[in-house]
Design a protein around this motif. Structure first.
Motif, PDB file in Angstrom:
ATOM      1  N   LEU A 169       0.845  -1.091  -0.160  1.00 62.14           N
ATOM      2  CA  LEU A 169       0.064  -0.089  -0.055  1.00 62.14           C
ATOM      3  C   LEU A 169       1.043   1.376   0.022  1.00 62.14           C
ATOM      4  O   LEU A 169       0.198   2.262  -0.568  1.00 62.14           O
ATOM      5  CB  LEU A 169      -1.018   0.187   1.137  1.00 62.14           C
ATOM      6  CG  LEU A 169      -2.327  -1.003   1.201  1.00 62.14           C
ATOM      7  CD1 LEU A 169      -2.629  -1.117   2.501  1.00 62.14           C
ATOM      8  CD2 LEU A 169      -3.214  -0.716  -0.007  1.00 62.14           C
ATOM      9  N   TYR A 170       2.000   1.239   0.651  1.00 65.55           N
ATOM     10  CA  TYR A 170       2.793   2.265   0.680  1.00 65.55           C
ATOM     11  C   TYR A 170       3.713   2.575  -0.637  1.00 65.55           C
ATOM     12  O   TYR A 170       4.052   3.320  -1.333  1.00 65.55           O
ATOM     13  CB  TYR A 170       3.845   2.591   1.803  1.00 65.55           C
ATOM     14  CG  TYR A 170       4.580   3.727   1.716  1.00 65.55           C
ATOM     15  CD1 TYR A 170       4.318   4.727   1.889  1.00 65.55           C
ATOM     16  CD2 TYR A 170       6.109   3.417   1.459  1.00 65.55           C
ATOM     17  CE1 TYR A 170       5.312   5.818   1.856  1.00 65.55           C
ATOM     18  CE2 TYR A 170       6.930   4.512   1.325  1.00 65.55           C
ATOM     19  CZ  TYR A 170       6.506   5.779   1.790  1.00 65.55           C
ATOM     20  OH  TYR A 170       7.311   6.754   1.587  1.00 65.55           O
ATOM     21  N   ASN A 171       4.373   1.378  -1.207  1.00 60.79           N
ATOM     22  CA  ASN A 171       5.445   1.289  -2.037  1.00 60.79           C
ATOM     23  C   ASN A 171       4.917   1.088  -3.512  1.00 60.79           C
ATOM     24  O   ASN A 171       5.525   1.889  -4.236  1.00 60.79           O
ATOM     25  CB  ASN A 171       6.321   0.043  -1.868  1.00 60.79           C
ATOM     26  CG  ASN A 171       7.244   0.094  -0.776  1.00 60.79           C
ATOM     27  OD1 ASN A 171       8.012   1.103  -0.608  1.00 60.79           O
ATOM     28  ND2 ASN A 171       7.226  -0.467   0.259  1.00 60.79           N
ATOM     29  N   VAL A 172       3.743   0.689  -3.739  1.00 64.07           N
ATOM     30  CA  VAL A 172       3.123   0.710  -4.898  1.00 64.07           C
ATOM     31  C   VAL A 172       2.944   2.237  -5.628  1.00 64.07           C
ATOM     32  O   VAL A 172       3.458   2.516  -6.488  1.00 64.07           O
ATOM     33  CB  VAL A 172       1.843  -0.181  -5.139  1.00 64.07           C
ATOM     34  CG1 VAL A 172       1.000   0.198  -6.609  1.00 64.07           C
ATOM     35  CG2 VAL A 172       1.962  -1.507  -5.162  1.00 64.07           C
ATOM     36  N   PRO A 173       2.161   3.201  -4.658  1.00 68.55           N
ATOM     37  CA  PRO A 173       2.037   4.642  -5.150  1.00 68.55           C
ATOM     38  C   PRO A 173       3.252   5.195  -5.081  1.00 68.55           C
ATOM     39  O   PRO A 173       3.559   5.887  -6.108  1.00 68.55           O
ATOM     40  CB  PRO A 173       1.077   5.175  -3.995  1.00 68.55           C
ATOM     41  CG  PRO A 173       0.464   4.046  -3.306  1.00 68.55           C
ATOM     42  CD  PRO A 173       1.632   2.769  -3.643  1.00 68.55           C
ATOM     43  N   HIS A 174       4.238   4.610  -4.156  1.00 69.09           N
ATOM     44  CA  HIS A 174       5.549   5.397  -4.261  1.00 69.09           C
ATOM     45  C   HIS A 174       6.245   5.199  -5.627  1.00 69.09           C
ATOM     46  O   HIS A 174       7.102   6.013  -6.337  1.00 69.09           O
ATOM     47  CB  HIS A 174       6.277   4.904  -3.042  1.00 69.09           C
ATOM     48  CG  HIS A 174       7.708   5.337  -2.949  1.00 69.09           C
ATOM     49  ND1 HIS A 174       8.767   4.928  -2.482  1.00 69.09           N
ATOM     50  CD2 HIS A 174       8.361   6.521  -3.459  1.00 69.09           C
ATOM     51  CE1 HIS A 174       9.871   5.291  -2.352  1.00 69.09           C
ATOM     52  NE2 HIS A 174       9.682   6.324  -3.197  1.00 69.09           N
ATOM     53  N   PHE A 175       6.331   3.898  -5.746  1.00 70.60           N
ATOM     54  CA  PHE A 175       7.058   3.335  -7.059  1.00 70.60           C
ATOM     55  C   PHE A 175       6.287   4.000  -8.292  1.00 70.60           C
ATOM     56  O   PHE A 175       7.022   4.314  -9.307  1.00 70.60           O
ATOM     57  CB  PHE A 175       6.928   1.815  -7.280  1.00 70.60           C
ATOM     58  CG  PHE A 175       7.608   1.328  -8.336  1.00 70.60           C
ATOM     59  CD1 PHE A 175       8.962   0.658  -7.847  1.00 70.60           C
ATOM     60  CD2 PHE A 175       7.242   0.902  -9.687  1.00 70.60           C
ATOM     61  CE1 PHE A 175       9.826   0.142  -8.711  1.00 70.60           C
ATOM     62  CE2 PHE A 175       7.915   0.485 -10.658  1.00 70.60           C
ATOM     63  CZ  PHE A 175       9.209   0.039 -10.393  1.00 70.60           C
ATOM     64  N   LEU A 176       5.313   4.031  -8.485  1.00 72.83           N
ATOM     65  CA  LEU A 176       4.345   4.698  -9.531  1.00 72.83           C
ATOM     66  C   LEU A 176       4.744   6.259  -9.754  1.00 72.83           C
ATOM     67  O   LEU A 176       4.948   6.570 -10.892  1.00 72.83           O
ATOM     68  CB  LEU A 176       2.847   4.386  -9.599  1.00 72.83           C
ATOM     69  CG  LEU A 176       2.352   3.140  -9.758  1.00 72.83           C
ATOM     70  CD1 LEU A 176       0.768   2.955  -9.423  1.00 72.83           C
ATOM     71  CD2 LEU A 176       2.740   2.607 -11.013  1.00 72.83           C
ATOM     72  N   ALA A 177       4.677   6.952  -8.552  1.00 66.75           N
ATOM     73  CA  ALA A 177       4.857   8.411  -8.635  1.00 66.75           C
ATOM     74  C   ALA A 177       6.473   8.420  -9.207  1.00 66.75           C
ATOM     75  O   ALA A 177       6.775   9.495 -10.081  1.00 66.75           O
ATOM     76  CB  ALA A 177       4.946   8.983  -7.229  1.00 66.75           C
ATOM     77  N   ARG A 178       7.382   7.735  -8.683  1.00 69.95           N
ATOM     78  CA  ARG A 178       8.683   7.929  -8.917  1.00 69.95           C
ATOM     79  C   ARG A 178       8.891   7.669 -10.694  1.00 69.95           C
ATOM     80  O   ARG A 178       9.508   8.413 -11.430  1.00 69.95           O
ATOM     81  CB  ARG A 178       9.865   7.056  -8.367  1.00 69.95           C
ATOM     82  CG  ARG A 178      10.007   7.589  -6.958  1.00 69.95           C
ATOM     83  CD  ARG A 178      11.106   6.534  -6.534  1.00 69.95           C
ATOM     84  NE  ARG A 178      11.728   6.885  -5.370  1.00 69.95           N
ATOM     85  CZ  ARG A 178      12.730   7.610  -4.947  1.00 69.95           C
ATOM     86  NH1 ARG A 178      13.410   8.123  -5.708  1.00 69.95           N
ATOM     87  NH2 ARG A 178      12.948   7.667  -3.632  1.00 69.95           N
ATOM     88  N   TYR A 179       8.236   6.542 -11.173  1.00 70.55           N
ATOM     89  CA  TYR A 179       8.308   6.115 -12.588  1.00 70.55           C
ATOM     90  C   TYR A 179       7.690   7.176 -13.441  1.00 70.55           C
ATOM     91  O   TYR A 179       8.290   7.785 -14.486  1.00 70.55           O
ATOM     92  CB  TYR A 179       7.849   4.697 -12.924  1.00 70.55           C
ATOM     93  CG  TYR A 179       7.884   4.093 -14.081  1.00 70.55           C
ATOM     94  CD1 TYR A 179       9.119   3.689 -14.487  1.00 70.55           C
ATOM     95  CD2 TYR A 179       6.933   4.232 -15.066  1.00 70.55           C
ATOM     96  CE1 TYR A 179       9.207   3.084 -15.934  1.00 70.55           C
ATOM     97  CE2 TYR A 179       6.964   3.963 -16.183  1.00 70.55           C
ATOM     98  CZ  TYR A 179       8.439   3.173 -16.600  1.00 70.55           C
ATOM     99  OH  TYR A 179       8.588   2.821 -17.981  1.00 70.55           O
ATOM    100  N   TYR A 180       6.522   7.390 -13.265  1.00 72.97           N
ATOM    101  CA  TYR A 180       5.603   8.224 -13.912  1.00 72.97           C
ATOM    102  C   TYR A 180       6.187   9.928 -13.983  1.00 72.97           C
ATOM    103  O   TYR A 180       6.107  10.423 -14.807  1.00 72.97           O
ATOM    104  CB  TYR A 180       4.268   8.063 -14.077  1.00 72.97           C
ATOM    105  CG  TYR A 180       3.580   6.774 -14.542  1.00 72.97           C
ATOM    106  CD1 TYR A 180       3.838   6.721 -16.133  1.00 72.97           C
ATOM    107  CD2 TYR A 180       3.413   5.631 -13.831  1.00 72.97           C
ATOM    108  CE1 TYR A 180       3.235   5.318 -16.478  1.00 72.97           C
ATOM    109  CE2 TYR A 180       2.872   4.561 -14.250  1.00 72.97           C
ATOM    110  CZ  TYR A 180       2.828   4.559 -15.632  1.00 72.97           C
ATOM    111  OH  TYR A 180       2.389   3.272 -16.198  1.00 72.97           O
ATOM    112  N   GLY A 181       6.671  10.390 -12.902  1.00 77.11           N
ATOM    113  CA  GLY A 181       7.053  11.379 -12.555  1.00 77.11           C
ATOM    114  C   GLY A 181       8.386  11.808 -13.458  1.00 77.11           C
ATOM    115  O   GLY A 181       8.437  12.964 -13.741  1.00 77.11           O
TER     116      GLY A 181
END
Length: 273
Positions: free
Chosen positions: A150-162
């Motif tokens: 729940l924490y790392n999936v949004p974190h990972f997506l924010a880094r990648y697409y960011g």
């Protein structure tokens, strides 16, 4: 032999390298420049490609050693913008103002840190911890797994697409957000959501009650039932507010934890809690 001065074109593969390197942002954290070394390391694949000339590349390296500090999860968005601006500079050295590259970084790191802290530290982490602890306290192995997901999936997506949004559309998006004054609204909304979750956690995760009772006009009155009628979970709330008061008074966390352990043992022996 003279190096070629023609810059390369930044590709998706190059931006993926920036994305993976962004996880090392705090790998060489210093109090003088904070995350600057990690920021530079993340951009090196782009700078090597954009500046074949060693002198120009060294200038770019030096440029990104300036002080930098923001929430790691949103850092790749700024990296993408820096990469886009460096590409513009490499293609039009005569007309592009190099100082704007660091000016944009400085302008972005504060507002984005506010949004990033509110969402990732104050919201996603709290929600993930609340769900994970609730399941783990019941002996469910999904507790720690869900916490990490729940924490790392949004974190990972924010880094990648960011990384890609920052490179391709970052400057335009930034102008639109600033024009509409959305930075403050987004940050405030995330903070309110985080506070609501923390308030709910206080009532559901802190299990504290008292078995005390006393006689009144010949009848037995249970203190816990009386407190619940006034306001449910009053004791957990009171304990939370008292700990918050101690933290604001700069009492060390280790002392607070030790005090809770001692008081818990003594009150349990005496039958108070």
């Amino acid at each position: 032999m003279e190096e070629q001065n023609k810059p390369g074109e930044i590709t998706k593969k190059d931006l993926k390298k920036v994305f993976w390197r962004s996880f090392t942002l705090q790998g060489s954290f210093t109090y003088e420049r904070m995350q600057a070394l990690g920021y530079l390391y993340s951009l090196i694949p782009l700078l090597i490609k954009l500046y074949p000339n060693s002198k120009e590349r060294a200038e770019a390296y030096q440029r990104h050693l300036a002080f930098f500090n923001t929430t790691p999860a949103v850092s790749s968005f700024i990296m993408g913008i820096s990469g886009a601006m460096e590409q513009k500079n490499a293609k039009d050295k005569e007309n592009f103002d190099k100082t704007t590259i660091n000016n944009i970084k400085v302008a972005l790191m504060g507002p984005l840190a506010g949004i990033g802290d509110s969402f990732f530290w104050g919201t996603f982490r709290v929600i993930a911890a609340g769900i994970g602890i609730s399941l783990a306290s019941d002996g469910n192995m999904l507790g720690p797994i869900l916490f990490l997901l729940l924490y790392n999936v949004p974190h990972f997506l924010a880094r990648y697409y960011g990384t890609f949004v920052g490179f391709n559309k970052g400057t335009d998006l930034l102008d639109k957000i600033q024009e509409k004054g959305q930075f403050e609204k987004i940050s405030l909304s995330a903070s309110v959501l985080g506070l609501i979750v923390i308030g709910a956690m206080t009532g559901t995760l802190i299990d504290l009650s008292t078995p005390l009772s006393f006689s009144m006009q010949g009848s037995e009155v249970n203190l816990q039932d009386t407190l619940d009628e006034i306001m449910p979970k009053m004791i957990p709330l009171g304990l939370t507010l008292f700990i918050l008061y101690l933290l604001k008074k700069s009492v060390k966390v280790n002392y607070i934890m030790l005090g809770i352990i001692v008081i818990g043992i003594v009150s349990s022996v005496l039958g108070i809690f």
